[in-house]
Design an enzyme around this catalytic site. Structure first.
Site, short mmCIF file in Angstrom:
data_model
loop_
_atom_site.label_atom_id
_atom_site.label_comp_id
_atom_site.label_asym_id
_atom_site.label_seq_id
_atom_site.Cartn_x
_atom_site.Cartn_y
_atom_site.Cartn_z
N ASP A 170 0.84 -1.19 0.00
CA ASP A 170 0.00 0.00 0.00
C ASP A 170 0.88 1.25 0.00
OD1 ASP A 170 -1.94 1.89 0.34
OD2 ASP A 170 -2.59 1.22 2.32
N ASP A 374 -1.94 6.33 -6.01
CA ASP A 374 -2.17 5.41 -4.89
C ASP A 374 -2.36 3.99 -5.42
OD1 ASP A 374 -2.81 4.48 -2.33
OD2 ASP A 374 -4.94 4.88 -2.60
#
Ligand SMILES: *[C@@H]1O[C@H](CO)[C@@H](O)[C@H](O)[C@H]1NC(C)=O
Ligand SMILES: *[C@@H]1O[C@H](CO)[C@@H](O)[C@H](O)[C@H]1NC(C)=O
Ligand SMILES: *[C@@H]1O[C@H](CO)[C@@H](O)[C@H](O)[C@H]1NC(C)=O
Length: 496
Positions: A170, A374
Protein backbone atom coordinates in the site's frame (compact mmCIF):
# COMPACT_ATOMS: atom_id res chain seq x y z
CA UNK A 1 -1.13 0.17 33.53
CA UNK A 2 -2.34 -3.27 34.58
CA UNK A 3 -1.86 -6.45 32.66
CA UNK A 4 -1.09 -5.21 29.17
CA UNK A 5 -3.07 -7.79 27.39
CA UNK A 6 -6.00 -7.77 29.69
CA UNK A 7 -9.02 -7.34 27.59
CA UNK A 8 -9.88 -4.17 29.43
CA UNK A 9 -6.71 -2.53 28.24
CA UNK A 10 -7.14 -3.59 24.67
CA UNK A 11 -10.80 -2.73 24.76
CA UNK A 12 -9.89 0.70 25.92
CA UNK A 13 -7.28 1.03 23.27
CA UNK A 14 -9.59 -0.30 20.66
CA UNK A 15 -12.42 1.90 21.75
CA UNK A 16 -10.05 4.79 21.58
CA UNK A 17 -9.01 4.09 18.08
CA UNK A 18 -12.54 3.76 16.90
CA UNK A 19 -13.08 7.23 18.19
CA UNK A 20 -10.29 8.81 16.28
CA UNK A 21 -12.16 9.46 13.14
CA UNK A 22 -9.40 9.00 10.65
CA UNK A 23 -6.80 10.99 12.42
CA UNK A 24 -4.41 12.45 9.99
CA UNK A 25 -0.73 11.74 9.70
CA UNK A 26 -0.72 15.14 8.16
CA UNK A 27 -3.27 17.83 7.87
CA UNK A 28 -1.59 19.39 4.91
CA UNK A 29 -3.73 20.17 1.96
CA UNK A 30 -2.44 19.21 -1.42
CA UNK A 31 -2.65 21.56 -4.29
CA UNK A 32 -2.49 25.30 -4.49
CA UNK A 33 1.19 25.16 -5.32
CA UNK A 34 0.54 26.30 -8.83
CA UNK A 35 -2.67 28.17 -8.20
CA UNK A 36 -3.27 30.81 -10.75
CA UNK A 37 -0.34 29.88 -12.96
CA UNK A 38 -1.39 28.61 -16.33
CA UNK A 39 0.86 25.73 -17.19
CA UNK A 40 2.27 25.89 -20.65
CA UNK A 41 2.68 22.44 -21.95
CA UNK A 42 5.17 21.46 -24.57
CA UNK A 43 3.35 19.91 -27.45
CA UNK A 44 6.06 17.66 -28.70
CA UNK A 45 4.51 14.49 -27.36
CA UNK A 46 2.84 13.07 -30.36
CA UNK A 47 0.05 10.67 -29.65
CA UNK A 48 0.76 7.75 -31.87
CA UNK A 49 -2.50 6.03 -31.16
CA UNK A 50 -5.80 7.83 -30.92
CA UNK A 51 -7.73 4.65 -30.32
CA UNK A 52 -7.26 1.12 -29.04
CA UNK A 53 -8.91 -1.78 -30.80
CA UNK A 54 -9.90 -4.40 -28.27
CA UNK A 55 -11.29 -7.95 -28.63
CA UNK A 56 -14.31 -8.00 -26.38
CA UNK A 57 -13.58 -11.62 -25.39
CA UNK A 58 -10.21 -10.51 -24.00
CA UNK A 59 -11.80 -8.11 -21.54
CA UNK A 60 -12.82 -10.67 -18.94
CA UNK A 61 -10.06 -12.23 -16.84
CA UNK A 62 -9.47 -15.91 -17.38
CA UNK A 63 -10.07 -18.37 -14.56
CA UNK A 64 -6.52 -19.65 -14.72
CA UNK A 65 -3.31 -17.90 -13.74
CA UNK A 66 -0.65 -17.01 -16.31
CA UNK A 67 2.29 -15.90 -14.18
CA UNK A 68 4.76 -13.50 -15.72
CA UNK A 69 8.32 -14.61 -16.25
CA UNK A 70 11.00 -13.04 -14.11
CA UNK A 71 13.18 -10.35 -15.61
CA UNK A 72 16.79 -11.32 -14.77
CA UNK A 73 17.73 -7.63 -14.50
CA UNK A 74 15.41 -7.18 -11.58
CA UNK A 75 17.14 -8.28 -8.44
CA UNK A 76 15.04 -7.40 -5.43
CA UNK A 77 11.83 -8.18 -7.22
CA UNK A 78 8.67 -9.65 -5.74
CA UNK A 79 5.76 -11.10 -7.64
CA UNK A 80 2.61 -8.96 -7.38
CA UNK A 81 -0.65 -10.87 -7.20
CA UNK A 82 -4.25 -9.73 -7.03
CA UNK A 83 -5.80 -10.72 -3.72
CA UNK A 84 -8.83 -12.44 -5.19
CA UNK A 85 -7.78 -13.71 -8.62
CA UNK A 86 -6.73 -17.19 -9.79
CA UNK A 87 -3.05 -16.34 -9.10
CA UNK A 88 -3.76 -15.87 -5.39
CA UNK A 89 -2.62 -18.84 -3.31
CA UNK A 90 -4.94 -18.03 -0.47
CA UNK A 91 -6.69 -21.35 -1.06
CA UNK A 92 -9.24 -22.30 1.56
CA UNK A 93 -8.60 -19.16 3.56
CA UNK A 94 -9.17 -16.92 0.59
CA UNK A 95 -11.86 -14.49 1.58
CA UNK A 96 -15.10 -14.63 -0.31
CA UNK A 97 -14.68 -12.55 -3.44
CA UNK A 98 -16.69 -9.37 -2.89
CA UNK A 99 -19.29 -8.19 -5.37
CA UNK A 100 -18.48 -5.23 -7.61
CA UNK A 101 -20.88 -3.09 -5.62
CA UNK A 102 -18.96 -4.03 -2.44
CA UNK A 103 -15.61 -3.32 -4.09
CA UNK A 104 -16.76 0.13 -5.16
CA UNK A 105 -18.25 0.85 -1.76
CA UNK A 106 -15.00 -0.04 -0.01
CA UNK A 107 -13.19 2.11 -2.54
CA UNK A 108 -15.41 5.08 -1.59
CA UNK A 109 -14.47 4.55 2.06
CA UNK A 110 -10.78 4.52 1.23
CA UNK A 111 -11.15 7.70 -0.82
CA UNK A 112 -13.08 9.39 1.98
CA UNK A 113 -10.32 8.54 4.43
CA UNK A 114 -7.65 9.90 2.08
CA UNK A 115 -9.65 13.10 1.63
CA UNK A 116 -10.02 13.59 5.34
CA UNK A 117 -6.36 12.85 6.03
CA UNK A 118 -5.38 15.49 3.50
CA UNK A 119 -7.94 18.01 4.54
CA UNK A 120 -7.45 20.96 6.82
CA UNK A 121 -10.87 20.38 8.24
CA UNK A 122 -9.72 17.61 10.53
CA UNK A 123 -6.60 19.41 11.66
CA UNK A 124 -6.19 19.63 15.40
CA UNK A 125 -5.18 17.60 18.42
CA UNK A 126 -5.28 13.92 18.01
CA UNK A 127 -4.69 13.14 21.65
CA UNK A 128 -7.73 15.13 22.63
CA UNK A 129 -9.87 13.30 20.15
CA UNK A 130 -9.18 10.08 21.98
CA UNK A 131 -10.92 11.36 25.04
CA UNK A 132 -13.36 13.94 23.84
CA UNK A 133 -15.32 12.19 21.17
CA UNK A 134 -18.46 10.35 22.08
CA UNK A 135 -18.63 6.66 21.40
CA UNK A 136 -20.68 7.17 18.29
CA UNK A 137 -18.89 4.80 16.00
CA UNK A 138 -18.51 1.09 16.18
CA UNK A 139 -16.22 -1.19 14.30
CA UNK A 140 -18.36 -3.12 11.85
CA UNK A 141 -16.39 -6.33 12.03
CA UNK A 142 -17.28 -7.82 8.70
CA UNK A 143 -14.09 -9.78 8.79
CA UNK A 144 -12.97 -11.14 5.48
CA UNK A 145 -16.15 -10.23 3.69
CA UNK A 146 -14.94 -7.40 1.55
CA UNK A 147 -12.06 -5.43 0.16
CA UNK A 148 -9.89 -3.73 2.69
CA UNK A 149 -6.79 -1.74 2.29
CA UNK A 150 -5.56 -2.57 -1.14
CA UNK A 151 -5.83 -5.17 -3.81
CA UNK A 152 -2.33 -6.43 -4.46
CA UNK A 153 -0.14 -8.68 -2.35
CA UNK A 154 3.54 -9.67 -2.24
CA UNK A 155 5.36 -12.27 -0.14
CA UNK A 156 8.25 -11.37 2.17
CA UNK A 157 9.81 -13.28 5.09
CA UNK A 158 10.16 -12.31 8.71
CA UNK A 159 12.17 -13.62 11.67
CA UNK A 160 14.83 -16.24 12.35
CA UNK A 161 14.16 -18.90 11.21
CA UNK A 162 12.30 -16.96 8.55
CA UNK A 163 8.59 -17.31 7.90
CA UNK A 164 6.92 -16.37 4.64
CA UNK A 165 4.17 -13.79 4.96
CA UNK A 166 1.94 -12.49 2.20
CA UNK A 167 1.17 -8.81 2.74
CA UNK A 168 -1.01 -6.26 0.98
CA UNK A 169 1.23 -3.52 -0.33
CA UNK A 170 0.00 0.00 0.00
CA UNK A 171 1.63 3.23 -1.18
CA UNK A 172 -0.98 5.13 0.85
CA UNK A 173 0.09 3.94 4.31
CA UNK A 174 3.34 3.67 6.22
CA UNK A 175 3.44 1.17 9.07
CA UNK A 176 4.14 -2.44 8.11
CA UNK A 177 2.39 -4.94 10.38
CA UNK A 178 1.51 -8.60 10.54
CA UNK A 179 -0.70 -10.64 12.83
CA UNK A 180 1.31 -12.12 15.71
CA UNK A 181 0.90 -14.96 18.15
CA UNK A 182 -0.50 -15.25 20.72
CA UNK A 183 -3.21 -13.10 19.07
CA UNK A 184 -4.01 -11.91 22.59
CA UNK A 185 -7.28 -10.39 21.52
CA UNK A 186 -8.15 -11.42 17.98
CA UNK A 187 -6.67 -12.54 14.69
CA UNK A 188 -8.58 -13.05 11.47
CA UNK A 189 -7.99 -16.17 9.36
CA UNK A 190 -4.90 -15.91 7.23
CA UNK A 191 -3.40 -18.33 4.73
CA UNK A 192 0.06 -18.69 6.23
CA UNK A 193 0.89 -19.67 9.78
CA UNK A 194 0.60 -16.62 12.04
CA UNK A 195 3.99 -15.14 12.92
CA UNK A 196 5.21 -16.06 16.39
CA UNK A 197 7.76 -13.59 17.78
CA UNK A 198 8.70 -15.88 20.68
CA UNK A 199 9.82 -18.50 18.17
CA UNK A 200 12.17 -16.05 16.44
CA UNK A 201 15.72 -15.42 17.64
CA UNK A 202 15.78 -11.92 16.17
CA UNK A 203 12.57 -10.32 17.49
CA UNK A 204 12.82 -7.43 19.99
CA UNK A 205 10.06 -5.34 21.52
CA UNK A 206 10.44 -1.55 21.28
CA UNK A 207 10.08 0.11 24.68
CA UNK A 208 7.64 2.92 25.41
CA UNK A 209 10.51 5.21 26.31
CA UNK A 210 12.22 4.79 22.95
CA UNK A 211 12.02 7.73 20.56
CA UNK A 212 10.96 5.21 17.94
CA UNK A 213 7.73 4.74 19.90
CA UNK A 214 6.98 8.45 19.63
CA UNK A 215 7.53 8.34 15.90
CA UNK A 216 4.54 6.05 15.52
CA UNK A 217 2.07 8.88 15.73
CA UNK A 218 3.29 10.42 12.51
CA UNK A 219 2.94 7.06 10.74
CA UNK A 220 -0.40 5.94 12.16
CA UNK A 221 -2.06 9.16 13.33
CA UNK A 222 -2.76 7.47 16.65
CA UNK A 223 -0.90 8.13 19.90
CA UNK A 224 0.94 4.94 20.86
CA UNK A 225 0.03 3.18 24.07
CA UNK A 226 2.19 1.35 26.56
CA UNK A 227 1.91 -2.19 27.85
CA UNK A 228 4.25 -2.77 30.80
CA UNK A 229 7.30 -1.39 29.05
CA UNK A 230 6.40 -2.31 25.47
CA UNK A 231 5.25 0.29 22.96
CA UNK A 232 1.74 -0.42 21.61
CA UNK A 233 0.71 0.79 18.15
CA UNK A 234 -2.78 1.14 16.76
CA UNK A 235 -3.75 1.76 13.17
CA UNK A 236 -7.17 2.07 11.62
CA UNK A 237 -8.01 2.21 7.93
CA UNK A 238 -10.69 4.05 6.04
CA UNK A 239 -12.84 0.97 5.81
CA UNK A 240 -12.72 0.54 9.61
CA UNK A 241 -10.25 -2.32 9.46
CA UNK A 242 -7.65 -2.04 12.21
CA UNK A 243 -4.61 -3.61 13.83
CA UNK A 244 -3.39 -3.07 17.41
CA UNK A 245 -0.35 -4.70 18.96
CA UNK A 246 3.27 -4.48 20.00
CA UNK A 247 5.74 -2.33 18.17
CA UNK A 248 8.81 -4.46 17.51
CA UNK A 249 11.86 -4.92 15.37
CA UNK A 250 12.83 -8.00 13.49
CA UNK A 251 14.90 -9.36 10.63
CA UNK A 252 13.03 -8.96 7.34
CA UNK A 253 14.13 -11.01 4.35
CA UNK A 254 13.06 -9.71 0.98
CA UNK A 255 15.13 -11.99 -1.23
CA UNK A 256 18.01 -14.38 -0.60
CA UNK A 257 20.51 -11.53 -0.73
CA UNK A 258 18.44 -8.67 0.65
CA UNK A 259 18.05 -9.00 4.40
CA UNK A 260 17.23 -6.15 6.80
CA UNK A 261 17.97 -6.44 10.49
CA UNK A 262 15.99 -4.40 13.00
CA UNK A 263 13.10 -3.66 10.66
CA UNK A 264 10.42 -1.80 12.63
CA UNK A 265 6.93 -3.25 12.32
CA UNK A 266 3.69 -3.85 14.15
CA UNK A 267 3.19 -7.28 15.74
CA UNK A 268 -0.61 -7.35 15.77
CA UNK A 269 -2.49 -8.76 18.76
CA UNK A 270 -5.91 -7.47 17.79
CA UNK A 271 -6.62 -7.41 14.09
CA UNK A 272 -9.91 -7.18 12.34
CA UNK A 273 -11.18 -6.30 8.97
CA UNK A 274 -10.94 -6.71 5.34
CA UNK A 275 -7.49 -8.06 4.68
CA UNK A 276 -8.80 -11.04 2.76
CA UNK A 277 -6.50 -13.83 3.96
CA UNK A 278 -3.29 -11.81 3.81
CA UNK A 279 -0.99 -11.73 6.85
CA UNK A 280 -1.00 -7.93 7.11
CA UNK A 281 0.28 -4.92 5.28
CA UNK A 282 3.51 -3.62 3.73
CA UNK A 283 3.58 0.19 4.06
CA UNK A 284 5.18 1.94 1.09
CA UNK A 285 4.26 5.52 1.99
CA UNK A 286 6.61 8.45 2.64
CA UNK A 287 6.85 8.45 6.44
CA UNK A 288 10.24 7.54 7.99
CA UNK A 289 8.72 4.30 9.33
CA UNK A 290 7.62 3.04 5.91
CA UNK A 291 9.40 0.11 4.29
CA UNK A 292 10.70 2.45 1.58
CA UNK A 293 12.28 4.83 4.09
CA UNK A 294 13.63 2.12 6.38
CA UNK A 295 15.41 0.45 3.46
CA UNK A 296 16.76 3.67 1.94
CA UNK A 297 20.39 2.85 2.85
CA UNK A 298 20.14 -0.17 0.55
CA UNK A 299 17.68 0.84 -2.15
CA UNK A 300 18.16 4.59 -2.20
CA UNK A 301 14.43 5.23 -1.79
CA UNK A 302 13.77 3.77 -5.22
CA UNK A 303 11.09 1.25 -6.13
CA UNK A 304 8.83 0.41 -9.02
CA UNK A 305 5.92 -1.83 -9.76
CA UNK A 306 3.73 -3.10 -12.52
CA UNK A 307 0.13 -4.00 -11.71
CA UNK A 308 -1.15 -6.71 -14.06
CA UNK A 309 -3.92 -6.13 -16.61
CA UNK A 310 -6.23 -8.50 -14.76
CA UNK A 311 -6.25 -10.80 -11.76
CA UNK A 312 -5.23 -13.71 -14.00
CA UNK A 313 -1.75 -12.28 -14.52
CA UNK A 314 1.01 -11.38 -12.09
CA UNK A 315 3.07 -8.19 -11.92
CA UNK A 316 6.16 -7.18 -9.99
CA UNK A 317 7.27 -4.93 -7.13
CA UNK A 318 10.97 -4.15 -7.36
CA UNK A 319 13.21 -2.29 -4.93
CA UNK A 320 16.30 -0.42 -5.98
CA UNK A 321 17.32 0.59 -9.47
CA UNK A 322 17.54 -2.32 -11.85
CA UNK A 323 20.90 -2.89 -13.49
CA UNK A 324 21.67 0.00 -15.79
CA UNK A 325 19.26 2.31 -13.94
CA UNK A 326 15.74 3.23 -14.92
CA UNK A 327 14.88 2.50 -18.52
CA UNK A 328 15.16 5.49 -20.85
CA UNK A 329 11.54 4.93 -21.75
CA UNK A 330 10.51 5.97 -18.22
CA UNK A 331 9.39 9.62 -18.13
CA UNK A 332 9.61 11.39 -14.78
CA UNK A 333 7.46 14.08 -13.22
CA UNK A 334 8.43 15.84 -9.95
CA UNK A 335 6.73 14.88 -6.69
CA UNK A 336 4.59 17.86 -5.74
CA UNK A 337 6.01 19.90 -2.89
CA UNK A 338 2.58 20.12 -1.31
CA UNK A 339 2.68 16.37 -0.72
CA UNK A 340 5.97 16.50 1.19
CA UNK A 341 5.42 15.61 4.81
CA UNK A 342 2.35 13.49 4.05
CA UNK A 343 2.20 9.72 3.47
CA UNK A 344 1.20 10.28 -0.12
CA UNK A 345 2.99 10.61 -3.44
CA UNK A 346 1.67 13.81 -4.98
CA UNK A 347 2.20 14.91 -8.56
CA UNK A 348 0.87 17.73 -10.69
CA UNK A 349 -1.64 16.81 -13.36
CA UNK A 350 -1.63 19.41 -16.11
CA UNK A 351 -3.99 17.96 -18.68
CA UNK A 352 -6.06 15.05 -19.93
CA UNK A 353 -6.63 14.07 -23.52
CA UNK A 354 -9.12 11.70 -25.10
CA UNK A 355 -8.59 10.30 -28.59
CA UNK A 356 -5.53 12.51 -29.05
CA UNK A 357 -7.40 15.75 -28.28
CA UNK A 358 -6.60 17.81 -25.25
CA UNK A 359 -9.69 18.45 -23.10
CA UNK A 360 -10.51 22.06 -22.27
CA UNK A 361 -9.89 21.93 -18.52
CA UNK A 362 -8.53 25.03 -16.78
CA UNK A 363 -5.15 24.60 -15.06
CA UNK A 364 -6.78 25.91 -11.89
CA UNK A 365 -9.08 22.84 -11.82
CA UNK A 366 -6.01 20.62 -11.42
CA UNK A 367 -4.10 22.93 -9.09
CA UNK A 368 -7.07 23.49 -6.75
CA UNK A 369 -7.26 19.77 -5.96
CA UNK A 370 -3.73 18.50 -6.45
CA UNK A 371 -3.22 14.84 -7.39
CA UNK A 372 -1.81 11.78 -5.65
CA UNK A 373 -1.01 8.35 -7.03
CA UNK A 374 -2.17 5.41 -4.89
CA UNK A 375 -1.81 1.64 -5.26
CA UNK A 376 -4.83 0.88 -3.07
CA UNK A 377 -7.56 3.07 -4.59
CA UNK A 378 -9.32 1.28 -7.43
CA UNK A 379 -11.17 3.98 -9.37
CA UNK A 380 -9.38 7.21 -10.35
CA UNK A 381 -11.02 10.27 -8.80
CA UNK A 382 -10.95 13.62 -10.57
CA UNK A 383 -12.17 17.12 -9.77
CA UNK A 384 -15.80 17.46 -10.90
CA UNK A 385 -14.94 19.74 -13.85
CA UNK A 386 -12.16 17.42 -15.03
CA UNK A 387 -14.37 14.35 -14.78
CA UNK A 388 -17.26 15.88 -16.66
CA UNK A 389 -14.96 16.93 -19.53
CA UNK A 390 -13.46 13.43 -19.65
CA UNK A 391 -16.85 11.78 -19.53
CA UNK A 392 -18.36 13.81 -22.34
CA UNK A 393 -15.36 13.31 -24.64
CA UNK A 394 -15.31 9.59 -23.87
CA UNK A 395 -19.05 9.20 -24.47
CA UNK A 396 -18.76 11.08 -27.74
CA UNK A 397 -15.99 8.79 -28.93
CA UNK A 398 -17.97 5.72 -27.81
CA UNK A 399 -21.30 6.80 -29.28
CA UNK A 400 -21.44 3.71 -31.50
CA UNK A 401 -22.00 1.54 -28.41
CA UNK A 402 -25.17 1.40 -26.30
CA UNK A 403 -24.97 2.91 -22.81
CA UNK A 404 -26.37 0.75 -20.05
CA UNK A 405 -27.12 1.04 -16.31
CA UNK A 406 -24.59 2.83 -14.11
CA UNK A 407 -22.72 0.76 -11.51
CA UNK A 408 -22.46 2.46 -8.13
CA UNK A 409 -20.21 5.51 -8.66
CA UNK A 410 -19.55 4.60 -12.31
CA UNK A 411 -21.99 6.46 -14.52
CA UNK A 412 -20.71 5.61 -17.99
CA UNK A 413 -21.20 1.92 -18.73
CA UNK A 414 -21.70 0.12 -22.04
CA UNK A 415 -23.37 -3.10 -23.05
CA UNK A 416 -20.84 -4.73 -25.36
CA UNK A 417 -22.48 -8.14 -25.56
CA UNK A 418 -23.28 -7.70 -29.26
CA UNK A 419 -19.71 -6.85 -30.29
CA UNK A 420 -16.64 -8.97 -31.03
CA UNK A 421 -14.33 -6.02 -31.24
CA UNK A 422 -14.58 -2.43 -30.03
CA UNK A 423 -12.66 0.78 -30.58
CA UNK A 424 -11.86 2.70 -27.40
CA UNK A 425 -10.40 6.23 -27.52
CA UNK A 426 -6.94 6.54 -26.03
CA UNK A 427 -6.90 8.43 -22.74
CA UNK A 428 -3.68 10.22 -21.80
CA UNK A 429 -2.66 12.22 -18.73
CA UNK A 430 -0.09 15.02 -18.76
CA UNK A 431 1.97 15.87 -15.71
CA UNK A 432 4.37 18.57 -14.60
CA UNK A 433 7.64 18.52 -16.50
CA UNK A 434 5.88 17.95 -19.82
CA UNK A 435 5.33 14.23 -19.29
CA UNK A 436 2.42 12.59 -21.09
CA UNK A 437 1.33 9.06 -20.20
CA UNK A 438 -0.94 7.11 -22.52
CA UNK A 439 -3.15 4.65 -20.70
CA UNK A 440 -3.83 1.15 -21.93
CA UNK A 441 -7.46 0.23 -22.69
CA UNK A 442 -7.42 -1.93 -19.53
CA UNK A 443 -6.40 1.23 -17.66
CA UNK A 444 -9.63 3.10 -18.42
CA UNK A 445 -12.26 0.37 -18.08
CA UNK A 446 -13.86 -1.33 -15.10
CA UNK A 447 -15.33 -4.58 -16.35
CA UNK A 448 -17.83 -6.46 -14.17
CA UNK A 449 -19.34 -8.23 -17.17
CA UNK A 450 -19.41 -7.83 -20.95
CA UNK A 451 -22.91 -6.39 -20.74
CA UNK A 452 -21.64 -3.67 -18.37
CA UNK A 453 -18.21 -2.27 -19.20
CA UNK A 454 -17.67 1.04 -17.39
CA UNK A 455 -15.41 4.06 -17.66
CA UNK A 456 -13.18 3.60 -14.60
CA UNK A 457 -13.21 7.23 -13.43
CA UNK A 458 -15.42 9.17 -11.04
CA UNK A 459 -15.80 12.73 -9.81
CA UNK A 460 -14.87 13.92 -6.34
CA UNK A 461 -17.75 15.64 -4.61
CA UNK A 462 -15.73 18.75 -3.84
CA UNK A 463 -13.45 20.63 -6.24
CA UNK A 464 -10.84 20.99 -3.50
CA UNK A 465 -10.63 17.25 -2.71
CA UNK A 466 -7.41 15.70 -3.93
CA UNK A 467 -7.57 13.81 -7.23
CA UNK A 468 -6.37 10.19 -6.95
CA UNK A 469 -4.79 8.12 -9.70
CA UNK A 470 -6.11 4.67 -8.84
CA UNK A 471 -4.85 1.18 -9.57
CA UNK A 472 -6.95 0.48 -12.66
CA UNK A 473 -5.40 3.48 -14.38
CA UNK A 474 -1.93 2.15 -13.51
CA UNK A 475 -2.48 -1.35 -14.92
CA UNK A 476 0.47 -2.68 -16.97
CA UNK A 477 2.38 0.62 -16.74
CA UNK A 478 5.80 0.55 -15.14
CA UNK A 479 5.37 3.03 -12.24
CA UNK A 480 8.68 4.19 -10.80
CA UNK A 481 9.05 5.95 -7.44
CA UNK A 482 12.37 7.76 -7.18
CA UNK A 483 11.62 9.10 -3.73
CA UNK A 484 15.12 10.35 -2.98
CA UNK A 485 15.17 12.05 -6.37
CA UNK A 486 11.77 13.66 -5.66
CA UNK A 487 10.08 12.25 -8.75
CA UNK A 488 7.68 9.61 -10.04
CA UNK A 489 8.05 8.05 -13.47
CA UNK A 490 5.90 6.15 -15.92
CA UNK A 491 7.16 3.66 -18.44
CA UNK A 492 5.50 1.54 -21.10
CA UNK A 493 3.87 -1.78 -20.22
CA UNK A 494 6.24 -3.97 -18.20
CA UNK A 495 3.85 -6.80 -17.32
CA UNK A 496 0.86 -8.51 -18.96
C1 LIG B 1 -11.56 -19.41 10.12
O1 LIG B 1 -11.06 -20.71 9.88
C2 LIG B 1 -11.70 -21.71 10.67
C3 LIG B 1 -10.99 -23.04 10.46
O2 LIG B 1 -10.46 -23.17 9.15
C4 LIG B 1 -13.17 -21.77 10.31
O3 LIG B 1 -13.82 -22.72 11.11
C5 LIG B 1 -13.79 -20.38 10.55
O4 LIG B 1 -15.14 -20.38 10.14
C6 LIG B 1 -13.02 -19.31 9.79
N1 LIG B 1 -13.54 -18.03 10.17
C7 LIG B 1 -13.89 -17.09 9.27
C8 LIG B 1 -14.38 -15.80 9.83
O5 LIG B 1 -13.81 -17.26 8.08
C1 LIG C 1 6.87 -8.06 24.15
O1 LIG C 1 6.12 -7.33 25.10
C2 LIG C 1 4.90 -7.95 25.51
C3 LIG C 1 4.18 -6.99 26.44
O2 LIG C 1 4.97 -6.57 27.47
C4 LIG C 1 5.19 -9.28 26.17
O3 LIG C 1 3.99 -9.91 26.52
C5 LIG C 1 5.96 -10.15 25.19
O4 LIG C 1 6.31 -11.37 25.79
C6 LIG C 1 7.21 -9.44 24.71
N1 LIG C 1 7.80 -10.25 23.67
C7 LIG C 1 9.10 -10.55 23.65
C8 LIG C 1 9.55 -11.47 22.59
O5 LIG C 1 9.87 -10.06 24.45
C1 LIG D 1 10.13 18.07 -1.00
O1 LIG D 1 10.84 16.86 -1.17
C2 LIG D 1 11.81 16.92 -2.19
C3 LIG D 1 12.39 15.53 -2.39
O2 LIG D 1 12.12 14.68 -1.35
C4 LIG D 1 12.85 17.93 -1.83
O3 LIG D 1 13.82 18.00 -2.86
C5 LIG D 1 12.19 19.26 -1.64
O4 LIG D 1 13.13 20.22 -1.21
C6 LIG D 1 11.06 19.18 -0.64
N1 LIG D 1 10.34 20.44 -0.63
C7 LIG D 1 9.92 20.99 0.49
C8 LIG D 1 9.18 22.27 0.34
O5 LIG D 1 10.13 20.52 1.59
Amino acid sequence: MANPLSSSFLSFFLLSITLVFLSSSSSKKLGFAFEGKETIESNNHLHHHHTHTVQVSSLLPSTTCSPSTKDPNRKASLKVIHKYGPCSQFGQHKAKTPTHIEILKQDELRVKSIHSRLSNKLAGGRGGDLIDLKASTNIPAKSGSSVGTGDYVVTISLGTPKKDLTLIFDTGSDLTWTQCEPCARSCYNQTETIFNPSASKTYTNITCRSNLCNELISATGITPGCSTTTCVYGIQYGDQSFSVGFFGKERLTLTRTDVFDDFLFGCGQNNQGLFGGSAGLLGLGRNPLSFVQQTTPKYGGFFSYCLPSSASFTGHLTFGKSRGGASKAVKFTPLSEASNGTSFYGLDTTGISVGGRRLAIKASVFSASGTIIDSGTVITRLAPAAYSALRSAFRKAMKAYPLTDPLSILDTCYDLSKYDEITVPTVAFSFGGGVTVELEAVGVLYIPRISQVCLAFAANSDASDVAILGNILQRTLEVVYDVAGGRVGFGPASCS
